[in-house]
Design an enzyme around this catalytic site. Structure first.
Site, PDB file in Angstrom:
ATOM      1  N   SER A  99       0.828  -1.204   0.000  1.00  0.00           N
ATOM      2  CA  SER A  99       0.000   0.000   0.000  1.00  0.00           C
ATOM      3  C   SER A  99       0.865   1.258   0.000  1.00  0.00           C
ATOM      4  O   SER A  99       1.628   1.496  -0.926  1.00  0.00           O
ATOM      5  CB  SER A  99      -0.959  -0.034   1.194  1.00  0.00           C
ATOM      6  OG  SER A  99      -1.878   1.026   1.137  1.00  0.00           O
ATOM      7  N   ASP A 240      -2.906   5.847  -3.476  1.00  0.00           N
ATOM      8  CA  ASP A 240      -1.747   5.184  -2.875  1.00  0.00           C
ATOM      9  C   ASP A 240      -1.237   4.125  -3.860  1.00  0.00           C
ATOM     10  O   ASP A 240      -1.721   4.014  -4.982  1.00  0.00           O
ATOM     11  CB  ASP A 240      -2.100   4.578  -1.519  1.00  0.00           C
ATOM     12  CG  ASP A 240      -3.176   3.503  -1.629  1.00  0.00           C
ATOM     13  OD1 ASP A 240      -3.884   3.453  -2.658  1.00  0.00           O
ATOM     14  OD2 ASP A 240      -3.309   2.693  -0.699  1.00  0.00           O
ATOM     15  N   ASP A 242      -1.468   0.857  -4.244  1.00  0.00           N
ATOM     16  CA  ASP A 242      -2.314  -0.202  -4.808  1.00  0.00           C
ATOM     17  C   ASP A 242      -3.690   0.296  -5.228  1.00  0.00           C
ATOM     18  O   ASP A 242      -4.571  -0.505  -5.544  1.00  0.00           O
ATOM     19  CB  ASP A 242      -2.437  -1.387  -3.839  1.00  0.00           C
ATOM     20  CG  ASP A 242      -3.200  -1.053  -2.571  1.00  0.00           C
ATOM     21  OD1 ASP A 242      -2.959   0.038  -2.012  1.00  0.00           O
ATOM     22  OD2 ASP A 242      -4.019  -1.869  -2.121  1.00  0.00           O
ATOM     23  N   ASP A 244      -6.309   1.843  -3.733  1.00  0.00           N
ATOM     24  CA  ASP A 244      -7.565   1.685  -3.000  1.00  0.00           C
ATOM     25  C   ASP A 244      -7.856   2.866  -2.069  1.00  0.00           C
ATOM     26  O   ASP A 244      -8.879   2.883  -1.397  1.00  0.00           O
ATOM     27  CB  ASP A 244      -7.594   0.362  -2.220  1.00  0.00           C
ATOM     28  CG  ASP A 244      -6.609   0.313  -1.056  1.00  0.00           C
ATOM     29  OD1 ASP A 244      -5.712   1.194  -0.968  1.00  0.00           O
ATOM     30  OD2 ASP A 244      -6.708  -0.622  -0.234  1.00  0.00           O
TER      31      ASP A 244
END
Length: 474
Positions: A99, A240, A242, A244
């Site tokens: 993340s 961010d 990834d 999400d």
């Protein structure tokens, strides 16, 4: 390595090889023995752009293939895209990502065929991993043959987001896209262009850059403000690593709070029940017609709160975190069609809902944000803060009211406190200060609320300073 607020995390050098294969194998055994999956079933694997992610993905694929699963490689895709494709195919998923944390760390997010794992699942996976280690069972970590499904995964997610707003809803807006190293960087361009916005790609990087949308760094803010001025932008968006958690900055390059994006999304969806952690702005309860349920920090707790609401017969149930990630537990009628539930963090819906509001009102985003009149909130963290020191500080503050009062004496008098997650203190003058160790990394976080921006930043600085002084004391 351990499970935190969202998935398994650890140093990249520790995760690569046998360790990641061990936890993938434990997850596979758990799926089989709990009858959540069977041999021959499909498991999806996605990853972010960290240098270690392809190797870890290969380790996990090898371990799961050794148990008889068929592996579909979804490539570098946003986590919500992977989760949606998993729900569509009724398949378990693994997302290899750390993340927003630094590149020397990484992690694995696990999804059952029906969605994100919960805390009970985490405990079960840990038990299986321990049993494998104890028995000395062979763990296969060599990469196995996989089938490429990256195009199908991305197409499904594009179609979902391309149906949320009316055609050309963002026409006339000039939007910057801070691409850095997020897996959502190209999809953001495609989606915003689909709605008629003029897009400006910014800051693309082939080296991983950790961007925390909840505590945006001064360096990132300086970039956003410079780009806004140079390109005369109406907004800048990013996510961010990834994809999400959304980041939306106004026309001055100033990031909007993630919980404000969540609030805007709740009104956009016409939500009936909103589940959000205790760290989200205290003004949310009075800012809509929905019921608000507060939880501990982390998507598993938000999902649990949403599931309880659905079990109680509630409809139009959604949740969001202070980082802006939005989750839906029920379907919603949006733009004339039913959009299925996606109970994992998504950055696109809150991003689009916020841009649509500015376009509809024909107002700058800064004016839109100010119109909500929420208490001014701020948050930051002390990085590389030993976990043991965080635990010792929290134990000291919880030990007695006298300890807490002494610790906060330079800041203000304690009015009331909440211990849902970390220690959240309302001072007698109405300001709020909240101390909480990160669940994902060796970091100590501080969240504050005050009546104005200067007061909030001053309170945040005082809170972080008190933490540092306490840690440095003999």
């Amino acid at each position: 390595m351990k499970f935190g607020t969202s998935g398994l995390r650890g140093l990249s050098v520790d995760l690569t090889g046998r360790a990641s294969a061990l936890y993938a194998m434990a997850f596979g055994k758990y799926l089989l023995q709990s009858n959540k999956a069977a041999q021959g079933d499909v498991i999806l694997i996605g990853r972010d752009f960290r240098e270690s992610s392809p190797e870890i993905a290969g380790n996990c694929a090898g371990a799961l293939a050794s148990l008889g699963f068929k592996i579909l490689d979804c490539g570098t895709v946003p986590t919500p895209a992977l989760a949606l494709y998993g729900l569509e195919r009724k398949a378990a998923c693994l997302m290899i990502t750390g993340s927003h944390i630094p590149a020397d760390r990484n992690g694995i997010k696990f999804y059952r065929p029906d969605g994100e794992i919960d805390k009970a699942d985490e405990a079960a996976i840990t038990r299986f991993a321990t049993a494998i280690e104890t028995s000395g069972e062979v763990v296969v970590s060599e990469a196995a043959p996989v089938e490429d499904h990256s195009a199908q995964c991305l197409q499904l997610f594009f179609e979902r987001n391309a149906a949320l707003l009316p055609s050309d809803a963002l026409a006339g807006m000039k939007i910057g896209i801070y691409q850095h190293s997020t897996v959502a960087r190209d999809l953001m361009v495609d989606i915003l262009a689909h709605y008629g916005a003029e897009t400006v790609a910014l800051g693309r990087s082939e080296t991983f850059i950790p961007v925390d949308t909840e505590a945006v760094s001064e360096e990132t803010i300086a970039l956003l403000q410079g780009w806004s001025s140079t390109h005369s932008l109406d907004a800048i968006v990013s996510t961010d690593g990834d994809g999400d958690r959304p980041l939306v900055a106004d026309e001055t390059g100033t990031p909007l709070r993630g919980d404000l994006l969540g609030l805007i999304s709740a009104n956009f969806l016409g939500a009936g029940t909103v589940v959000t952690p205790v760290t989200s702005n205290s003004g949310i309860e009075a800012a809509g017609s929905f019921k608000v349920v507060r939880t501990r920090v982390g998507s598993p707790f938000v999902i649990a709160g949403m599931e309880e609401a659905v079990a109680a017969g509630k409809n139009l149930v959604m949740g969001f975190e202070a980082n802006g990630g939005l989750l839906t537990a029920t379907s919603f009628d949006i733009n004339g069609s039913s959009v299925r539930a996606l109970p994992t963090r998504d950055c696109f819906l809150p991003m689009l809902a916020t841009l649509l509001l500015a376009a509809t009102r024909k107002q700058p985003l800064s004016i839109v944000a100010a119109s909500y009149k929420l208490p001014v909130a701020a948050a930051d963290r002390l990085e590389n803060f030993p976990v043991e020191t965080s635990a010792a500080l929290m134990a000291y503050l919880r030990e007695s009211d006298a300890n807490l009062a002494q610790f906060l004496q330079p800041i203000g008098e304690v009015g009331s406190k909440s211990d849902i997650d970390g220690l959240r203190v309302t001072l007698r003058d109405g300001r709020i200060i909240h101390f909480r160790p990160s669940g994902n990394a060796p970091e100590m976080r501080c969240y504050v609320e005050a009546g104005g921006e200067a007061a909030a930043l001053e309170l945040l600085n005082m809170g972080l300073t008190r933490i540092k002084h306490w840690a440095e004391a003999p």
